[in-house]
Design an enzyme around this catalytic site. Structure first.
Site, short mmCIF file in Angstrom:
data_model
loop_
_atom_site.label_atom_id
_atom_site.label_comp_id
_atom_site.label_asym_id
_atom_site.label_seq_id
_atom_site.Cartn_x
_atom_site.Cartn_y
_atom_site.Cartn_z
N GLU A 283 22.02 6.69 -12.84
CA GLU A 283 20.77 7.10 -12.20
C GLU A 283 21.00 8.29 -11.26
O GLU A 283 21.99 8.35 -10.53
CB GLU A 283 20.12 5.93 -11.45
CG GLU A 283 21.03 5.13 -10.57
CD GLU A 283 20.41 3.81 -10.11
OE1 GLU A 283 19.46 3.33 -10.77
OE2 GLU A 283 20.89 3.27 -9.10
N CYS A 284 20.10 9.24 -11.33
CA CYS A 284 20.06 10.43 -10.49
C CYS A 284 21.38 11.21 -10.56
O CYS A 284 21.66 11.84 -11.57
CB CYS A 284 19.68 10.06 -9.06
SG CYS A 284 18.92 11.44 -8.16
N GLY A 285 22.22 11.16 -9.51
CA GLY A 285 23.48 11.89 -9.54
C GLY A 285 24.35 11.48 -10.71
O GLY A 285 25.02 12.31 -11.34
#
Length: 442
Positions: free
Chosen positions: A326-328
């Site tokens: 998720e995300c990064g």
């Protein structure tokens, strides 16, 4: 169990400073943070020695919220909850708007209101009176004044507040640039970046003992009845016993909900941490890989140059080991990231996507979100990122995302055993999601 909530009149009022001081001053503290923030819980752990849990009334229903709070307060002398934004600020102007006040009512916890006293006199009483009268079901039990130039001014402001509101002042925080925490583009610097943390904790403890009425704060944090709510993920108990999950955790990847880890362990998983920055490969004999969010842009050079780790991640993907990011973590699984200086760093390349950092927060993709997955699972999360996709050859999205205001978009990519996207997801908003992630465990 005693409990207290530290709230502010607005963002920047000083609630993080006051929360850090109180957590440092008391012993055996159970720390909590309202909302989806990852940075503050890192400081909570630094100052208490205990993991901090997010209490999020958007992510979790009331029973789940109470369960997470009570379960992680057990064995502690006092629970200290740090609020988010202003006391009543949420996603809309109703009182059930997932704000700090909303959570305070759900948990029936007394509130200490932090008020910025800079450039104000008698009007501070009107400010406190307004907050205390806005929702009578919120118990504002005390006030702490921030940015006070000295004791003489504090006593004058205290007289005004107590005379007009009947709410007692519990001390003040003096003007001191050394008390706050240095910030960066995505919020405060992370806790592990603080030099000489033990010394800083002692410094904050001294501030609390000198300027706050800690004895009275402890008394206000009165004990309450237990909720005695069973684990909302009860059906997952030990279903993955004997399985191992590799969790990326280092200076580049550090944004995780502690309750996500709890659910994984409750399901029987053994968690093994590894570093995509420093290690050469994923831990051996793992059945699942979890890549959370963080600051990959700050360590893009190290991540890009660690070719052995990138090969290990892609080999795990090809071998059928389930991967969730998720995300990064999502950015790390793409072809790469272009930083604001224009330099492109090659990453794992599992997804044929290229990302780029922006200098401003991506407001079009910001805040709480409802996620409808292609497989029918509905779950909640949030987005907060400065990056964006600038080249995308992955045609199929797995997430349909909607905000409470009606805004809608698609995100999330599933390639064989790997699922990744920008959303940070709270597993306890739908325990079925964790089961789904393991459908392809060998």
């Amino acid at each position: 169990m005693r409990k207290i909530l530290i709230a502010g009149t607005m963002s920047g009022s000083g609630k993080t400073t006051v929360s850090s001081i109180i957590m440092s001053a008391f012993a055996n503290v159970a720390p909590f943070k309202i909302g989806p923030d990852y940075i503050d819980p890192g400081y909570h752990r630094l100052f208490t020695g205990n993991a901090s849990y997010n209490l999020d009334s958007f992510m979790f229903d009331e029973n789940t919220l109470k369960y997470i709070f009570e379960e992680n307060s057990k064995g502690k002398d006092i629970a200290v909850i740090e609020g988010v934004m202003g006391l009543y600020d949420g996603i809309n102007h109703t009182k059930d708007n997932f704000s700090t006040a909303h959570t305070a009512r759900i948990l029936d916890v007394p509130v200490i209101l932090v008020v910025n006293a800079k450039g104000i006199s008698t009007s501070i009483a009107a400010e406190v009176l307004g907050f205390s009268g806005f929702d009578k079901d919120v118990n504002i039990a005390g006030v702490i004044l921030n940015n006070v130039s000295g004791e003489k001014l504090y006593l004058s402001l205290k007289e005004a507040v107590e005379a007009y509101t009947g709410i007692e002042c519990l001390g003040y925080i003096p003007k001191d640039e050394n008390i706050g925490v240095e910030s960066r583009h995505l919020g405060l610097k992370q806790a592990f970046e603080v030099e000489d943390s033990a010394k800083r904790k002692e410094f904050l403890k001294d501030i609390g003992e000198k300027y706050l009425n800690l004895k009275r704060i402890y008394e206000i944090a009165e004990s309450s009845e237990e909720y005695n709510i069973k684990n909302p993920a009860e059906e997952l108990k030990n279903i993955f016993r004997g399985k191992r999950a590799a969790v990326a955790r280092d200076k580049a990847f550090s944004f995780y909900y502690e309750s996500n880890f709890d659910m994984m362990k409750y399901a029987g998983l053994e968690l093994v941490e590894f570093s995509p920055v420093y290690d050469s490969k994923v831990p051996e004999n793992v059945d699942f890989i979890y890549l959370g969010g963080g600051y990959p842009e700050l360590y893009a050079k190290e991540l890009a140059e660690n070719t052995e780790m990138k090969k290990s991640i892609t080999a795990a993907h090809k071998a059928g080991i389930p991967i969730y990011a998720e995300c990064g973590g999502f950015i790390y699984l793409t072809d790469g990231l272009k930083n604001t200086d224009g330099k492109f760093y090659e990453f794992c390349g599992i997804f044929d996507i290229k990302t780029a950092m922006r200098k401003k927060l991506n407001m079009g993709r910001f805040g709480y979100i409802n996620i409808n997955m292609e497989n029918g699972i509905k779950i909640r999360g949030h987005e907060f990122h400065y990056s964006e996709i600038f080249e995308n050859n992955e045609k199929q999205c797995f997430y349909n995302i909607k905000k409470e205001n009606g805004r809608e978009w698609e995100c999330g990519y599933k390639k064989n055993n790997t699922l990744a996207g920008y959303p940070h997801i709270a597993f306890y908003s739908e325990p079925e999601f964790l089961k789904f992630l393991f459908e392809q465990v060998p």
